[in-house]
Design an enzyme around this catalytic site. Structure first.
Site, PDB file in Angstrom:
ATOM      1  N   LYS A  54       0.713  -1.403  -4.540  1.00 40.73           N
ATOM      2  CA  LYS A  54       1.807  -1.915  -3.872  1.00 40.73           C
ATOM      3  C   LYS A  54       2.848  -0.795  -4.222  1.00 40.73           C
ATOM      4  CE  LYS A  54       0.389  -6.717  -3.346  1.00 40.73           C
ATOM      5  NZ  LYS A  54       0.661  -7.987  -4.003  1.00 40.73           N
ATOM      6  N   GLN A  98       3.903 -11.820  -8.018  1.00 41.38           N
ATOM      7  CA  GLN A  98       2.555 -11.703  -8.019  1.00 41.38           C
ATOM      8  C   GLN A  98       2.172 -12.949  -8.576  1.00 41.38           C
ATOM      9  OE1 GLN A  98       0.815  -8.755  -6.519  1.00 41.38           O
ATOM     10  NE2 GLN A  98      -1.061 -10.188  -6.748  1.00 41.38           N
ATOM     11  N   ASP A 121       6.925 -11.621   1.104  1.00 36.25           N
ATOM     12  CA  ASP A 121       5.519 -11.987   1.209  1.00 36.25           C
ATOM     13  C   ASP A 121       5.314 -13.304   2.230  1.00 36.25           C
ATOM     14  OD1 ASP A 121       3.372 -11.159  -0.352  1.00 36.25           O
ATOM     15  OD2 ASP A 121       3.963 -12.062  -2.066  1.00 36.25           O
TER      16      ASP A 121
END
Ligand code: NAD
Length: 280
Positions: A54, A98, A121
């Site tokens: 990412k 994460q 997200d």
């Protein structure tokens, strides 16, 4: 019929170069560079690879990276303090925690304190609520990636029968909302669905997001359907999806491979979300 292959790698690359040009134009117009903060707690090898990917992808499109790594034994309070700092930091447009986190850190609860304006997200209750109500907002990356694949292949969704197998917060549920917003007739299936095969056979667009290799059999695919396989399963034969690929491809009109289908889209949509958050 032998299905056309939906090349997620190529489409993801297109999205990434579009984001790169848009970021360049945004900065040239005098705005701050968008910034993506990633927070990784602990030493899970797969998570470290994801976060690294990412950050690398962000740098490639001109998004500034803030790569935060905390020890395996970091406390819940420590991670919370960092997230609050990032919420307040004007250089940070998007924040990604994460998952999974080590057991002493409640990752699900911490996701909820991320400022919804920075929720790239799309997993906070506010983002989920905006999606459910059909209001603008940041959407989860993988379901958005699926929608982008359908859009770029001009798959007609209005009035189409869409069947989504899986009802997770991360994939199945938001994807069902996104398909509904495009006026598909959506059925969500899950582990308690009676006669899954029959429901799948109705689908013009069939999406599998379960995490069980080969769960969706070739003969569950209606002739001419579009099949999207979100599953990523590590087996002895390598990475496979949730759909029995060969027999499904004989019946489908379009199908995604695993790997190289939905997978690459997730990061591409994260980059787009980060730019969207910066613009907002
Ligand atoms: P999850 O475990 O949270 O959810 C799985 C869902 O499948 C549940 O809703 C469950 O009800 C349903 N299910 C389980 N067994 C079933 C059965 N026998 N029949 C019908 N439904 C059943 O998983 P998730 O996070 O949604 O991920 C699903 C898959 O997608 C996994 O393989 C995951 O690795 C993959 N995934 C891929 C990406 C990507 O970038 N391509 C992103 C996220 C997840």
């Amino acid at each position: 019929m032998t299905a056309g292959i939906i090349d997620g790698k190529a489409i993801a690359q297109q999205v990434r170069s579009e984001v790169a040009s848009e970021v360049a134009a945004w900065v040239a117009a005098g705005h701050d560079r968008p910034g993506l903060a990633t927070v990784l707690v602990g030493e899970d090898a797969a998570s470290a690879v994801y976060v690294g990917g990412k950050q690398k992808a962000s740098a490639e499109v001109g998004i500034e990276g803030f790569d935060h790594r905390l020890d395996q034994d970091a406390s819940h309070a420590e991670v919370e303090a960092l997230l609050r700092e990032l919420n307040a930091d004007e250089r940070v447009s998007g924040i990604l925690l994460q998952l999974p986190t080590p057991p002493q850190v409640d990752g699900a609860r911490l996701t909820e304190i991320i400022d919804p304006a920075k929720d790239v997200d799309g997993l906070t209750p506010i983002s989920a609520g905006l999606l459910a109500k059909g209001r603008p907002g940041l959407r989860p990356c993988t379901p958005q990636g699926v929608m982008e694949l359908l859009r770029r292949h001009d798959v007609a969704l209005e009035g189409a029968e869409a069947v989504v197998v899986g009802r997770s917060e991360l994939v199945g549920k938001p994807l069902a909302s996104l398909l509904l917003a495009e006026n598909a007739t959506v059925t969500t299936c899950h582990s308690r669905t009676r006669d899954l095969a029959e429901v799948c056979r109705r689908a013009d667009v069939l999406v599998a997001a379960v995490g069980r290799p080969g769960l969706v059999r070739g003969d569950w695919v209606r002739e001419g359907a579009v099949v999207i396989d979100v599953g990523i399963n590590r087996t002895e034969a390598g990475l496979t999806g949730d759909v029995e690929f060969e027999p499904a491809a004989e019946r489908a009109r379009l199908i995604t491979p695993v790997p190289g289908g939905v997978g690459p889209m997730t990061i591409a949509m994260l980059l787009r979300n980060t730019l969207q958050a910066a613009r907002a």
